[in-house]
Design an enzyme around this catalytic site. Structure first.
Site, PDB file in Angstrom:
ATOM      1  N   ASN A 177      36.025 -87.036 -10.899  1.00  0.00           N
ATOM      2  CA  ASN A 177      34.621 -88.341 -10.800  1.00  0.00           C
ATOM      3  C   ASN A 177      34.893 -88.371 -12.498  1.00  0.00           C
ATOM      4  O   ASN A 177      34.557 -87.289 -13.596  1.00  0.00           O
ATOM      5  CB  ASN A 177      33.502 -86.503 -11.011  1.00  0.00           C
ATOM      6  CG  ASN A 177      32.303 -86.845 -11.041  1.00  0.00           C
ATOM      7  OD1 ASN A 177      32.081 -87.647 -11.978  1.00  0.00           O
ATOM      8  ND2 ASN A 177      31.626 -85.865 -11.061  1.00  0.00           N
TER       9      ASN A 177
ATOM     10  N   ARG B  50      33.474 -90.881  -7.184  1.00  0.00           N
ATOM     11  CA  ARG B  50      32.265 -90.336  -7.305  1.00  0.00           C
ATOM     12  C   ARG B  50      31.471 -91.228  -8.275  1.00  0.00           C
ATOM     13  O   ARG B  50      31.722 -91.445  -9.688  1.00  0.00           O
ATOM     14  CB  ARG B  50      31.942 -89.408  -7.505  1.00  0.00           C
ATOM     15  CG  ARG B  50      30.767 -88.969  -7.858  1.00  0.00           C
ATOM     16  CD  ARG B  50      29.949 -87.451  -8.439  1.00  0.00           C
ATOM     17  NE  ARG B  50      28.524 -87.637  -8.821  1.00  0.00           N
ATOM     18  CZ  ARG B  50      27.745 -87.136  -9.758  1.00  0.00           C
ATOM     19  NH1 ARG B  50      28.593 -85.929 -10.757  1.00  0.00           N
ATOM     20  NH2 ARG B  50      26.694 -87.296  -9.942  1.00  0.00           N
TER      21      ARG B  50
ATOM     22  N   HIS C 137      22.050 -87.625  -6.840  1.00  0.00           N
ATOM     23  CA  HIS C 137      22.740 -86.386  -6.169  1.00  0.00           C
ATOM     24  C   HIS C 137      22.181 -86.109  -4.748  1.00  0.00           C
ATOM     25  O   HIS C 137      22.443 -85.574  -3.608  1.00  0.00           O
ATOM     26  CB  HIS C 137      21.148 -84.708  -5.883  1.00  0.00           C
ATOM     27  CG  HIS C 137      21.392 -84.495  -7.681  1.00  0.00           C
ATOM     28  ND1 HIS C 137      20.496 -83.734  -7.752  1.00  0.00           N
ATOM     29  CD2 HIS C 137      23.040 -84.247  -8.348  1.00  0.00           C
ATOM     30  CE1 HIS C 137      20.692 -83.049  -8.868  1.00  0.00           C
ATOM     31  NE2 HIS C 137      21.967 -83.261  -9.126  1.00  0.00           N
TER      32      HIS C 137
ATOM     33  N   ARG D 200      16.531 -81.294 -19.289  1.00  0.00           N
ATOM     34  CA  ARG D 200      15.053 -82.461 -18.771  1.00  0.00           C
ATOM     35  C   ARG D 200      14.376 -81.904 -18.828  1.00  0.00           C
ATOM     36  O   ARG D 200      14.083 -81.564 -17.706  1.00  0.00           O
ATOM     37  CB  ARG D 200      16.245 -83.638 -17.845  1.00  0.00           C
ATOM     38  CG  ARG D 200      17.616 -84.162 -18.118  1.00  0.00           C
ATOM     39  CD  ARG D 200      18.039 -85.445 -16.952  1.00  0.00           C
ATOM     40  NE  ARG D 200      19.337 -85.068 -16.727  1.00  0.00           N
ATOM     41  CZ  ARG D 200      20.470 -84.858 -15.940  1.00  0.00           C
ATOM     42  NH1 ARG D 200      19.767 -85.487 -14.769  1.00  0.00           N
ATOM     43  NH2 ARG D 200      21.119 -84.619 -16.258  1.00  0.00           N
TER      44      ARG D 200
ATOM     45  N   GLU E  52      30.224 -81.554  -2.924  1.00  0.00           N
ATOM     46  CA  GLU E  52      30.119 -83.355  -2.639  1.00  0.00           C
ATOM     47  C   GLU E  52      31.424 -83.487  -2.253  1.00  0.00           C
ATOM     48  O   GLU E  52      31.571 -84.758  -1.830  1.00  0.00           O
ATOM     49  CB  GLU E  52      29.133 -83.627  -3.824  1.00  0.00           C
ATOM     50  CG  GLU E  52      27.886 -82.990  -4.370  1.00  0.00           C
ATOM     51  CD  GLU E  52      27.480 -83.358  -5.789  1.00  0.00           C
ATOM     52  OE1 GLU E  52      26.690 -83.867  -5.728  1.00  0.00           O
ATOM     53  OE2 GLU E  52      27.556 -82.068  -6.131  1.00  0.00           O
TER      54      GLU E  52
END
Ligand code: ADP
Length: 397
Positions: A10, A90, A179, A240, A385
């Site tokens: 990733n 990813r 996601h 965020r 994941e």
């Protein structure tokens, strides 16, 4: 029988996470993180059999390539090389082009780079990781798993913004969602736990980590999700803002804020951090609340209220509901946040299973509540994941 390990990468703009995953059972044999890329203090650390090691990356530039070259050496010294069958990457944005995992060739790599317009921080970093890995592991097949791919089944009415349609045609402005790998994984695991076929399962999956999103899953497919054109939309997150009135942006610009200040605030100084004035970390919020911190309490209330509102609205695209599924660092661990969300859902008949909620933490899955009214449960499923990336890579071999 030989092993079937996948190196999962990733790659971010200034960091690179990696793991060696046993594609048969999802076990992470080694996990690692390279950080501070582009700076003199760039480091690469990893954990193997409980032992942590950290090394400085002593190179002036191209820290992605140096980190991956070092990972090659690590694979050799740990004796994994013969069992590695693939490298799985990813990748954040697959646009409308990638609706599932693909084997990487020159054309795919170019497409990923072409999508950089939609994910200017993430896709170039992902492409950099792919190039470095192709050079370092020339004989291994490489695969790209996209965060957006699972949501490509959303119907047009869910992904279309209520703005001039030409903005979609000209720039590709629409809801993509992120996601996806996590929503995919926890929905499949939940169906197994509930002894249901995934093709007949309706879920609302709630991924609550530093980033957070909700997904409505109908017959196993994503039909709506709260992140949008960018991961800034939807739920309140660590730093965020999530959804907000776009008029606020115009207002701040007129007040003399620069464009950079506005978006830095919305991305990095909002959410838990902004509302509490204290921290972006949910644990810190919960601790501060216990000692009476008013900002932390407000952040907790805004967060849980907004998650519950999204869950309520995601009943709309479903005919029935089998389960609400919590996952991500907060969803997997925070008893109090899950409890407050369920309390907010009382009109839908949700009642907490107190013992179940206490047991489903720190990596344990389980049922944490139910609704007689909807004939549905609330449950926790730890996400994985990396396992999906490993499994999907091996499936394409
Ligand atoms: P990321 O989105 O970066 O992968 P994670 O899924 O690891 O993030 O989630 C990080 C969040 O999970 C942080 O806000 C952290 O405080 C929260 N978290 C982790 N453990 C707990 C816990 N025991 N109780 C409450 N929150 C927790």
């Amino acid at each position: 029988m030989s092993n079937s390990y996948v190196l999962v990468i990733n790659s971010g703009s200034s960091s690179l996470k990696f793991a060696v995953i046993d594609s048969k059972n999802g076990e992470a044999l080694v996990t690692g993180l390279g950080e501070c890329f582009g700076l003199p203090e760039a480091v690469l650390g990893w954990k193997y059999q409980g032992k942590k090691t950290e090394e400085a990356i002593a190179a002036p530039d191209n820290h992605h390539q140096h980190a991956i070259n070092r990972i090659v050496g690590l694979m050799e010294s740990l004796g994994f090389t013969k069992d590695l069958v693939a490298v799985g990457h990813r990748i954040v944005h697959g646009g409308e082009k990638f609706t599932s995992t693909v084997r990487i060739n020159d054309e795919v790599l170019t497409e990923i780079e072409n999508l950089s317009d939609l994910a200017p921080l993430h896709n170039p970093a992902g492409a950099k990781g792919i190039r470095a890995a192709m050079q370092a592991f020339p004989s291994l097949p490489q695969f790209a798993v996209f965060d957006t791919a699972f949501h490509q089944t959303m119907p047009q009415k869910a992904f279309t913004g209520a703005i001039a349609h030409e903005l979609y045609e000209k720039y590709g402005i629409r809801r993509y969602g992120f996601h996806g790998t996590s929503h995919y994984f926890v929905s499949r695991e939940a169906a197994k736990m509930l002894n249901k076929s995934i093709d007949e399962s309706n879920f609302i999956t709630v991924h609550l980590g530093n980033g957070a999103s909700v997904c409505a899953i109908r017959d196993g497919k994503s039909v709506d999700t709260s992140m949008g054109f960018t991961p800034l939309a939807g739920l309140m997150m660590g730093t965020r803002s999530g959804d907000l009135d776009p008029g606020i942006i115009e207002f701040l610009l007129k007040k003399g804020w620069t464009q950079e200040e506005v978006f830095n605030t919305l991305n990095k100084k909002s959410g838990f951090l902004g509302v509490s004035g204290l921290t972006s970390d949910a644990r810190g919020i919960l601790e501060a609340m216990e000692s009476g911190h008013a900002g932390a309490k407000l952040a907790f209330e805004v967060f849980t209220y907004r998650v519950a509102k999204y869950i309520g609205s995601y009943l709309i695209p479903l005919d029935s509901l089998d389960a609400i599924i919590f996952t991500g660092g907060i969803g997997e661990n925070s008893l109090d946040i899950r409890r407050e969300i369920l309390t907010n859902l009382k009109l839908l008949g949700f009642v907490e299973d107190v013992e179940g909620n206490e047991a489903a933490r720190f990596g344990n899955a389980g049922i944490i509540g139910k609704s007689e009214l909807l004939n549905a449960v609330a449950m926790v499923i730890p996400t994985n994941e990396e396992f999906v990336i490993a499994q999907q890579s091996v499936a394409l071999l």
